[in-house]
Scaffold this motif. Structure first.
Motif, PDB file in Angstrom:
ATOM      1  N   SER A   3       0.850  -1.186   0.000  1.00 23.57           N
ATOM      2  CA  SER A   3       0.000   0.000   0.000  1.00 23.57           C
ATOM      3  C   SER A   3       0.887   1.238   0.000  1.00 23.57           C
ATOM      4  CB  SER A   3      -0.928   0.005   1.212  1.00 23.57           C
ATOM      5  OG  SER A   3      -0.161   0.064   2.392  1.00 23.57           O
ATOM      6  N   THR A   5       1.135   5.284   1.020  1.00 25.21           N
ATOM      7  CA  THR A   5       0.549   6.327   1.848  1.00 25.21           C
ATOM      8  C   THR A   5       0.188   7.519   0.971  1.00 25.21           C
ATOM      9  OG1 THR A   5       1.860   5.623   3.739  1.00 25.21           O
ATOM     10  CG2 THR A   5       0.934   7.845   3.820  1.00 25.21           C
ATOM     11  N   LYS A   6      -1.088   7.896   0.998  1.00 27.53           N
ATOM     12  CA  LYS A   6      -1.552   9.019   0.183  1.00 27.53           C
ATOM     13  C   LYS A   6      -1.693  10.292   1.003  1.00 27.53           C
ATOM     14  CE  LYS A   6      -3.900   6.156  -3.148  1.00 27.53           C
ATOM     15  NZ  LYS A   6      -5.123   5.882  -3.880  1.00 27.53           N
ATOM     16  N   PHE A   8      -1.586  11.786   5.528  1.00 28.32           N
ATOM     17  CA  PHE A   8      -1.505  11.432   6.941  1.00 28.32           C
ATOM     18  C   PHE A   8      -1.984  12.592   7.798  1.00 28.32           C
ATOM     19  CE2 PHE A   8       2.551  13.345   5.886  1.00 28.32           C
ATOM     20  CZ  PHE A   8       2.874  14.124   6.987  1.00 28.32           C
ATOM     21  N   VAL A  68      -6.015   6.859   5.077  1.00 28.94           N
ATOM     22  CA  VAL A  68      -5.196   7.959   5.568  1.00 28.94           C
ATOM     23  C   VAL A  68      -4.497   7.484   6.837  1.00 28.94           C
ATOM     24  CG1 VAL A  68      -5.225  10.314   6.491  1.00 28.94           C
ATOM     25  CG2 VAL A  68      -6.703   9.704   4.559  1.00 28.94           C
ATOM     26  N   CYS A  69      -3.189   7.722   6.907  1.00 25.70           N
ATOM     27  CA  CYS A  69      -2.386   7.281   8.051  1.00 25.70           C
ATOM     28  C   CYS A  69      -2.414   8.327   9.162  1.00 25.70           C
ATOM     29  CB  CYS A  69      -0.954   7.043   7.614  1.00 25.70           C
ATOM     30  SG  CYS A  69      -0.787   5.744   6.392  1.00 25.70           S
ATOM     31  N   SER A  71       0.175  10.065  12.034  1.00 24.56           N
ATOM     32  CA  SER A  71       1.564  10.183  12.452  1.00 24.56           C
ATOM     33  C   SER A  71       1.678   9.824  13.934  1.00 24.56           C
ATOM     34  CB  SER A  71       2.105  11.598  12.195  1.00 24.56           C
ATOM     35  OG  SER A  71       1.422  12.537  12.997  1.00 24.56           O
TER      36      SER A  71
END
Length: 75
Positions: A3, A5-6, A8, A68-69, A71
């Motif tokens: 995957s 990351t788009k 965060f 969405v990640c 942080s």
């Protein structure tokens, strides 16, 4: 399959949630959720004010579901 990351969440203190978009493909999604560009920040930094904890929880769930990640930080 890996995957990518788009975007965060970079801040989520108090009622403001700040997302940094890495890929332009998430800008429309964030705008649809009510996020707006942050003035005087990088072009791909968007934020929203969550009026209460319930809304914040719903936004976090939607962001998570969309990949969405978050942080690692104190907030």
């Amino acid at each position: 399959m890996s995957s990518v990351t788009k975007a965060f969440v970079s801040e989520a203190a108090l009622s403001e949630i700040v997302v940094k978009a890495i890929d332009d493909s998430v800008i429309g999604l964030l705008g649809g959720l009510g996020f707006v560009a942050v003035p005087d920040k990088e072009q791909k930094t968007l934020s929203i004010m969550a009026s209460d904890q319930d809304l914040k929880i719903k936004l976090f769930a939607k962001l998570r579901d969309e990949g969405v990640c978050f942080s690692a930080g104190p907030d």
